[in-house]
Design an enzyme around this catalytic site. Structure first.
Site, PDB file in Angstrom:
ATOM      1  N   HIS A 111      -2.997  10.898   0.513  1.00  0.00           N
ATOM      2  CA  HIS A 111      -2.471  10.681   1.864  1.00  0.00           C
ATOM      3  C   HIS A 111      -1.918  12.034   2.346  1.00  0.00           C
ATOM      4  CE1 HIS A 111      -1.133   7.333   4.747  1.00  0.00           C
ATOM      5  NE2 HIS A 111      -0.772   8.454   5.336  1.00  0.00           N
TER       6      HIS A 111
ATOM      7  N   ARG B 150       0.859  -1.195   0.000  1.00  0.00           N
ATOM      8  CA  ARG B 150       0.000   0.000   0.000  1.00  0.00           C
ATOM      9  C   ARG B 150       0.890   1.238   0.000  1.00  0.00           C
ATOM     10  NH1 ARG B 150      -2.594   3.146   4.607  1.00  0.00           N
ATOM     11  NH2 ARG B 150      -3.952   4.563   3.449  1.00  0.00           N
TER      12      ARG B 150
ATOM     13  N   GLU C  50      -7.644   8.654   5.970  1.00  0.00           N
ATOM     14  CA  GLU C  50      -7.967   9.298   7.243  1.00  0.00           C
ATOM     15  C   GLU C  50      -8.486  10.732   7.097  1.00  0.00           C
ATOM     16  OE1 GLU C  50      -4.622   8.888   9.894  1.00  0.00           O
ATOM     17  OE2 GLU C  50      -4.819   6.723   9.996  1.00  0.00           O
TER      18      GLU C  50
ATOM     19  N   GLU D 158      -3.706  -0.025   8.006  1.00  0.00           N
ATOM     20  CA  GLU D 158      -2.546   0.346   8.826  1.00  0.00           C
ATOM     21  C   GLU D 158      -2.728  -0.219  10.224  1.00  0.00           C
ATOM     22  OE1 GLU D 158      -1.627   4.555   9.125  1.00  0.00           O
ATOM     23  OE2 GLU D 158      -1.941   4.862   6.974  1.00  0.00           O
TER      24      GLU D 158
ATOM     25  N   ASN E 283      -7.636   1.968   9.659  1.00  0.00           N
ATOM     26  CA  ASN E 283      -6.335   2.132  10.309  1.00  0.00           C
ATOM     27  C   ASN E 283      -6.574   2.084  11.812  1.00  0.00           C
ATOM     28  OD1 ASN E 283      -5.382   2.543   7.751  1.00  0.00           O
ATOM     29  ND2 ASN E 283      -4.926   4.719   8.016  1.00  0.00           N
TER      30      ASN E 283
ATOM     31  N   TYR F 158      -4.731   1.911  15.674  1.00  0.00           N
ATOM     32  CA  TYR F 158      -3.541   1.995  16.522  1.00  0.00           C
ATOM     33  C   TYR F 158      -3.842   1.793  18.002  1.00  0.00           C
ATOM     34  CZ  TYR F 158      -1.035   3.466  12.419  1.00  0.00           C
ATOM     35  OH  TYR F 158      -0.457   3.472  11.180  1.00  0.00           O
TER      36      TYR F 158
HETATM   37  C1  FCB Z   1      -1.641   7.350  10.514  1.00  0.00           C
HETATM   38  C2  FCB Z   1      -1.179   7.848   9.171  1.00  0.00           C
HETATM   39  C3  FCB Z   1       0.168   7.361   8.767  1.00  0.00           C
HETATM   40  C4  FCB Z   1       1.125   7.278   9.928  1.00  0.00           C
HETATM   41  C5  FCB Z   1       0.499   6.552  11.087  1.00  0.00           C
HETATM   42  C6  FCB Z   1       1.397   6.396  12.286  1.00  0.00           C
HETATM   43  O1  FCB Z   1      -2.505   8.284  11.078  1.00  0.00           O
HETATM   44  O2  FCB Z   1      -2.086   7.477   8.175  1.00  0.00           O
HETATM   45  O3  FCB Z   1       0.646   8.189   7.740  1.00  0.00           O
HETATM   46  O4  FCB Z   1       1.576   8.538  10.257  1.00  0.00           O
HETATM   47  O5  FCB Z   1      -0.675   7.196  11.484  1.00  0.00           O
END
Ligand code: FCB
Length: 452
Positions: A131, A87, A176, A356, A302, A304
């Protein structure tokens, strides 16, 4: 290292199935460098980095990982991991320097080499159109807050889809949009650095509208790639059961998740958020919501961490008792399963990809080795959570690690390392971290299993 690290249980490993798409992810501005070469135009991130105090280490994207000049070697590196997919994003100002009008042939030629190089190595190209690196020339005309930017984006999307027809398997419109709208235009900690909630919400609306219009145009053009969008999503937990904390968490969920998911999948903005925004709600013209609510082939998620929110605001991750990454983000794998199951319950989902997932840690490279056991643990636990979601019926079809390389982490500059491959910025030497070796072995095992 926790006992969750290895191996995943046989049931978890089998959950992914033979067609599951495994990948790694990057974005243009974060790795390419060569920001003024071969006719590339300026992006809002070039402008933002040039303003003192915006980037933690005072750096910019002019060199980054020098990927623009190291493409062939980096493609070999990707192939060496044994991934199915890569990607990446196209830098709009590299291919169309002013964001409208003339195309830049050398910029397109770079992505030709990238896409053809992936295909030659048997890796499927997953392309993201936006992006975050909007051409600065368009920001000068109002950026995403200006409705005209929507049509410039659609023209850009059509040009790229036509150019790469038959070569890219997947096109995501935006990465995002919440970050672009809120961090870029409400808190202003990201480019273009505006602090105005009404602007931010108009930006969010135009991003969604441009997504819908682009999808419609690409379908009319006969585009065969899978089409979708990538959202940053998280479960939002209330700080307590107190009604004011529950209400704050609900609103926060409304602004992060429902503000995007509801129009995309139900054709309406959430009324509680509209009410809360009052005069800051965006201008929505008749027909906009129908355009936004286009059928999608995939949703990119995405993930985290989660957020814990109360009436007093965001609860600091360090007070929650779980380990943190180098971003001070709480490590909370169960949130991924929870999030995916909630999306599946509340919306008619197409194929879902985790586009992500990954973590920053303060890695050290010693004698050619980076022992990033915490990252291996992070990835393994999130794969376990992904498998749980699949077993619960979520149509999860792929997973991409963020990121292939240590890179320019936006306002954190080069201080935060998300790569499974270490980059020595002085020499541009790449070193596979233990996590890259682990992922490679894991994928090898998955591919053997599918072949058996
Ligand atoms: C996301 C972004 C990516 C990277 C990660 C850690 O928000 O899409 O570009 O910075 O976080």
């Amino acid at each position: 290292m926790s006992d969750h690290t290895l191996p995943l249980s046989p049931a978890h490993l089998a959950a992914f199935g033979p067609d599951f798409v495994w990948g790694v992810a990057t974005s243009a501005f974060q790795i390419e460098g060569a920001s003024t070469e071969d006719g590339r135009g300026a992006s809002i991130w070039d402008t933002f980095c040039a303003q003192p105090g915006k980037i933690a280490d005072g750096s910019d994207g002019s060199v980054a990982c020098d990927h623009y000049h190291r493409l062939e070697a980096d493609l070999d590196l990707i192939a060496g991991l044994g991934v199915d997919a890569y990607r990446f994003s196209v830098a709009w100002p590299r291919v169309q320097p002013l964001g409208s009008g003339d195309w830049n042939p050398p910029g397109l030629a770079f992505y030709d080499r990238l896409v053809d190089g992936l295909l030659a190595r048997g890796i499927r190209p997953y392309l993201t159109l936006n992006h975050w690196d909007l051409p600065e020339a368009l920001q000068q005309q109002g950026g995403w807050a200006a409705r005209a930017t929507v049509d410039h984006f659609v023209a850009y999307a059509r040009g790229i889809a036509r150019h790469f027809a038959g070569r890219v398997v997947s096109i995501a419109t935006h990465n995002e949009p919440w970050v672009v709208a809120i961090l870029g235009n409400e808190t202003g900690i990201f480019a273009p650095g505006i602090q105005d909630r009404a602007v931010a919400m108009q930006v969010a609306h135009h991003l969604l509208l441009s997504h819908g219009k682009a999808l419609q145009a690409l379908r009319v053009d006969g585009c065969a790639a899978e089409l979708g969008i990538v959202l940053n999503l998280a479960p939002i937990h209330a700080a307590s059961e107190a009604p004011e904390d529950l209400a704050a968490a609900r609103l926060s969920d409304g602004r992060l998740l429902r503000w995007f998911m509801d129009p995309l999948f139900r054709g309406a903005y959430p009324t509680d958020v509209l009410e809360h925004l009052g005069a800051d709600a965006p201008q929505v013209l008749p027909g906009d919501l129908e355009l936004i609510c286009q059928p999608m082939d995939f949703l990119g998620v995405n993930y985290y961490s989660r957020s814990v929110v109360g009436a007093a605001g965001l609860v600091e991750a360090k007070s929650l008792g779980n380990p943190l990454t180098d971003m001070d983000w709480e490590i909370y794998p169960a949130g991924l399963d929870e999030l995916l199951q909630r999306l599946h319950r509340d919306y008619p989902l197409p194929a879902v990809y985790i586009t992500e997932n990954g973590a920053a840690f303060a890695d050290q490279c010693h004698d050619g080795r980076v022992r990033d056991t915490a990252r291996v643990d992070y990835l393994a636990r999130h794969l376990e959570a992904s498998a749980n979601a699949i077993l619960a019926g979520v149509p999860l079809r792929g997973y991409m690690v963020w990121s292939l390389l240590d890179n320019f982490e936006w306002a954190s500059g080069y201080l935060k390392r998300f790569g499974i491959v270490h980059v020595d910025y002085a020499t541009q030497q790449r070193t596979l971290k233990d996590s890259a070796l682990w992922y490679r072995d894991f994928l090898h095992g998955q591919h053997e299993r599918s072949a058996a």
